[in-house]
Write an enzyme that holds these catalytic residues in place. Structure first.
Site, PDB file in Angstrom:
ATOM      1  CE  LYS A  81      -3.370   0.153   3.052  1.00 36.36           C
ATOM      2  NZ  LYS A  81      -3.837  -0.052   4.427  1.00 36.36           N
TER       3      LYS A  81
HETATM    4  C1  E4P Z   1      -6.919   0.388   5.290  1.00 36.45           C
HETATM    5  O1  E4P Z   1      -6.143  -0.454   5.527  1.00 36.45           O
HETATM    6  C2  E4P Z   1      -6.834   1.806   5.704  1.00 36.45           C
HETATM    7  O2  E4P Z   1      -5.551   1.871   6.310  1.00 36.45           O
HETATM    8  C3  E4P Z   1      -7.640   1.688   7.014  1.00 36.45           C
HETATM    9  O3  E4P Z   1      -8.980   1.308   6.953  1.00 36.45           O
HETATM   10  C4  E4P Z   1      -7.778   3.317   7.595  1.00 36.45           C
HETATM   11  O4  E4P Z   1      -8.703   3.107   8.508  1.00 36.45           O
HETATM   12  P1  E4P Z   1      -8.882   4.420   9.726  1.00 36.45           P
HETATM   13  O5  E4P Z   1      -9.595   5.660   8.783  1.00 36.45           O
HETATM   14  O6  E4P Z   1      -9.726   3.901  10.733  1.00 36.45           O
HETATM   15  O7  E4P Z   1      -7.745   4.685  10.278  1.00 36.45           O
END
Ligand code: E4P
Length: 218
Positions: A81
């Site tokens: 990612k």
């Molecule tokens: C996915 O892996 C994203 O990084 C994650 O869902 C972000 O979530 P958050 O907004 O609760 O930090």
């Protein structure tokens, strides 16, 4: 549609991923810190036939590319990612040219998703609840991305992330989102409904009263 578990909790991964046909696990640095996890142990815990998404920390193009390759060397099931920052997009493009599949994370708009897909991201992750936190409609934004990719036949999957409740997840699922990644807490709510348990109790007690047995007894 595909479900992913957004967690670095070893126990939850072991409990949910195999049992409920979950396509894989997603994580980010905050999740790893919150769950007090370790990157190498996480790689070990996630079954090899399940995808594991892990995020880079560096924001320099060379650093992002080096971290991506390092993460990928840990397992064939790893997809990296990369935040859709200016340098992140440059790295995504260069990695695509080398045949490396990436996910562009931290997506807040359809135009940003299109730019990421254009640079060669194989997945984009719109941050549904974080968009809602900005007084905008995160569900609508994710669906707009999905609709645009479909209409324009863009070869990039939408893996919607950052959910606060199951209503957000439901709206995306019934409207044809490619994939969602949800926390262990939301996954638990999705799997367990206490009303189902009450209904089952009624069936079993009626059966037991009639037959004296708590199985079909065949
Ligand atoms: C996915 O892996 C994203 O990084 C994650 O869902 C972000 O979530 P958050 O907004 O609760 O930090």
């Amino acid at each position: 549609m595909d479900f992913y578990l957004d967690s670095a909790d070893y126990q939850k991964i072991t409990e949910y991923v195999e049992a409920y046909h979950i396509k894989g696990v997603t994580s980010n640095p905050t999740i790893i810190v919150k769950d007090k996890a370790d990157i190498l142990k996480l790689v070990e815990v996630v079954p090899k036939d399940k995808e594991l998404f892990m995020q880079v920390i560096s924001d320099e193009v060379e650093g992002i590319m080096a971290e991506t390759k390092k993460l990928m060397s840990l397992g064939k099931n790893i997809i990296v990612k990369i935040p859709a920052s200016p340098n992140g997009l440059k790295a995504i493009k260069k990695l695509k040219e080398e045949g490396i599949k990436t996910l562009a994370t931290g997506i807040y708009s359809v135009e940003q998703a299109l730019m990421a897909a254009n640079c060669g991201a194989a997945y984009v992750a719109p941050y549904v609840n974080r968009i809602c936190d900005l007084e905008m409609d995160g569900v609508k934004a994710a669906l707009e991305i999905q609709k645009t990719f479909k209409e324009q036949q863009i070869d990039c999957k939408v893996l919607a992330a950052s959910f606060k409740n199951l209503m957000q997840v439901k709206e995306l699922l019934i409207n044809g989102i490619d994939a969602v990644t949800i926390s262990a807490d939301l996954m638990e709510k999705l799997i367990y409904n206490k009303n189902t348990e009450y209904a089952v109790k009624d069936f079993v007690s009626a059966w037991k009263e009639y037959t004296g047995k708590d199985t079909l007894g065949l």
